[in-house]
Design an enzyme around this catalytic site. Structure first.
Site, PDB file in Angstrom:
ATOM      1  N   TYR A 380     -18.761 -13.558  32.004  1.00  0.00           N
ATOM      2  CA  TYR A 380     -17.695 -12.686  32.484  1.00  0.00           C
ATOM      3  C   TYR A 380     -16.330 -13.295  32.205  1.00  0.00           C
ATOM      4  O   TYR A 380     -15.377 -12.587  31.840  1.00  0.00           O
ATOM      5  CB  TYR A 380     -17.879 -12.458  33.984  1.00  0.00           C
ATOM      6  N   TYR A 384     -11.742 -14.322  28.798  1.00  0.00           N
ATOM      7  CA  TYR A 384     -10.409 -14.734  29.237  1.00  0.00           C
ATOM      8  C   TYR A 384     -10.067 -16.126  28.714  1.00  0.00           C
ATOM      9  O   TYR A 384      -8.926 -16.397  28.349  1.00  0.00           O
ATOM     10  CB  TYR A 384     -10.319 -14.695  30.765  1.00  0.00           C
TER      11      TYR A 384
END
Length: 560
Positions: A380, A384
């Site tokens: 997840y 980023y």
């Protein structure tokens, strides 16, 4: 000779591309300065000037323009230095200003006394555009004053400080004028992005020219050593993901849950909307000030966690919105029973400032609890991390642009504003881990816990390393190993005692990991040297220090 600006009603002259001046001499002078010294910005400056005058008063517009020009003009001595001047000019300016200040200080000390000379130096340093590098309360402490004076006499210190000030002053102005946005230039202005890339290219060329040699005769260019360290984006990404994955494995084994928080600044910190139109609520805050706000919120959250006995560990990442305003993503692990209270505390502090503004509830703070059935938390957060380092396997960023190019702009943004992109919390830290990995190049037997830690580090097993180091949320004094710092044999160029990392020490034992003495030399004669930018000089000046990070891992005693 330029034509005087007319006096009269304040109107926009379409044909001439400038407004009428007010009937104030100061106003006319400032507007003329914009026309003559900043022609590429004049339309945006004049438009903003008019908006302020229309919405407030001409006096407020003059005050804004005066502040903007102060930020653009770093110094008027020696021909003048602007925040958007080419960095080549900073070298000669820094040499001249440092030499002038040294002459004035020496002459005043001889003619009057040292105390008066110091006060003169402080005033002249401030006038030259830089605060004196000693706190006002420490001016009677010779141990602090002498290094401060040495810095003011050093051209390299001036170059570093002025370069940082130039980057940040110009970038904050470009944001105010709407030149940093999804509609114009993502994350950072094009001008400063190009300046950053040019500095990086010059730095890379310089590293190729410099060779490190240790006492055993091993040699390598600094460029090749950099490639083996976490200065290489690929290595940095791999190490960061290894640590996140290890923490998730540790959380799974201990029955802890993961939660993903997104923390965003109030609207007053955002300069523009995605359309490129100015945000009417913007108060002029820089990305650095926005980062300080986010840090303050997190500090309050951590303090509240500590008071209520909530222990968390994980990673915080920082990335910019389209206009350069930072926001945070936090992946935190904790015991399941802590989760409801942790969410309540975080939301309370995230919305304490301007929490009643439109859209705050929905956009300012977002909680996403990790569902193991939908995938690992590491996957997840991976996008980023990659998006902020090198764009690996991301494809497009949040605004539909190539992620690799966007990652370069994000790195430039973080460098210019001095914002740390990633920070772990609650884990043992990476310094000890990196030093343990050096031991594979050093002959000798290690036993017990020290040997187990070396094996875990050598295998890249962060979960096992965390367990052996006492788990998460453990105080440094209770860890079995910590960094061993020793004073360098000679003082720095600023007459200060500097410590260097030598090895590891603690209840698990004591071991020296830095066994090499390095000397730096040029691979080509000095007269064949490149004309590098100021960023190169930082590397040169630090080159005589022991190698940073884990670059010595490429050197094995067995092969010498």
């Amino acid at each position: 000779m330029s034509t005087p600006l007319p006096v009269g009603p304040f109107n926009w002259l379409k044909g001439e591309g400038r407004p009428y001046a007010l009937g104030d001499i100061r106003s006319r002078k400032m507007l003329r300065t914009v026309e003559e010294r900043h022609p590429y910005l004049k339309e945006r400056i004049f438009s903003r000037y008019l908006r302020i005058a229309d919405s407030s008063t001409y006096h407020q517009a003059d005050m804004w323009l005066e502040g903007l020009l102060d930020r653009l003009h770093l110094n008027d001595d020696f021909g003048g230095l602007k925040a958007d001047s080419p960095f080549e000019l900073f070298r000669s300016f820094s040499e001249k200003v440092s030499q002038r200040l040294e002459r004035e200080f020496t002459g005043h000390a001889r003619a009057v006394n040292g105390k008066e000379a110091l006060h003169l130096l402080i005033r002249e340093t401030t006038k030259a555009g830089m605060p004196f590098p000693v706190d006002q309360n420490d001016l009677t402490d010779k141990e602090k004053v002498i290094p401060g004076v040495a810095r003011v006499f050093d051209p390299a210190w001036w170059r570093r400080k002025l370069r940082t000030k130039a980057y940040r002053n110009s970038e904050s102005i470009y944001r105010e004028l709407g030149l940093v946005s999804k509609a114009k230039n993502l994350y950072i202005s094009e001008y400063n992005f190009r300046r950053y890339l040019a500095a990086q290219a010059s730095n890379a060329e310089l590293l190729e020219l410099l060779t490190a040699e240790n006492q055993f005769g091993y040699t390598a260019t600094l460029a090749s050593l950099k490639e083996k360290s976490v200065s290489n984006p690929r290595n940095r990404r791999n190490e960061t993901m290894m640590r996140i994955g290890g923490l998730e494995d540790y959380a799974d084994e201990n029955g802890h849950v993961g939660v993903f928080y997104t923390l965003t600044c109030p609207s007053k910190y955002h300069a523009t909307h995605q359309s490129g139109h100015a945000n009417g609520k913007f108060d002029g805050s820089s990305p650095l000030e926005a980062q300080k706000y986010l840090t303050k919120v997190w500090g309050r959250v951590r303090a509240a966690f500590k008071r209520t006995g909530i222990e968390v560990y994980g990673i915080r990442t920082v990335e910019p919105h389209h206009d350069g305003t930072p926001h945070w993503h936090l992946l935190l692990f904790m015991a399941r029973e802590f989760l409801p209270e942790a969410n309540r505390i975080f939301r309370e502090h995230a919305l304490k400032e301007d929490g009643d503004e439109s859209g705050a509830e929905a956009n300012r703070f977002v909680i996403e609890e990790i569902d193991p059935e939908k995938g690992r938390a590491t996957g997840y957060v991976a996008k980023y991390v990659s998006k902020c380092i090198d764009g690996y396997e991301v494809g497009e960023d949040s605004y539909g642009n190539d992620a690799v190019e966007s990652a370069a702009r994000i790195r430039a943004w973080a460098s210019i504003w001095g914002i740390r992109q990633f920070q772990f919390t609650g884990d043992p830290g990476v310094t000890v881990y990196r030093e343990l990995r050096r031991l594979k190049n050093i002959e000798g037997s290690r036993e017990g816990l020290l040997q187990e830690l070396e094996i875990a580090a050598d295998n890249g097993d962060w979960k096992r390393y965390v367990e052996l180091m006492g788990g998460t949320c453990t105080h440094l004094k209770d860890r079995p190993l910590r960094a061993l710092m020793v004073p360098k044999p000679t003082a720095s160029k600023y007459h200060e005692t500097v410590e260097k990392l030598k090895g590891l020490v603690g209840s698990a034992g004591r071991v020296v990991t830095r066994i090499y003495d390095w000397t730096i030399s040029r691979t080509r004669p000095a007269d064949d040297d490149l004309q590098c930018s100021d960023s190169c000089e930082v590397v040169v000046r630090g080159a005589n220090a022991p190698p940073w990070s884990s670059v010595n891992n490429c050197t094995r005693l067995k092969s010498l």
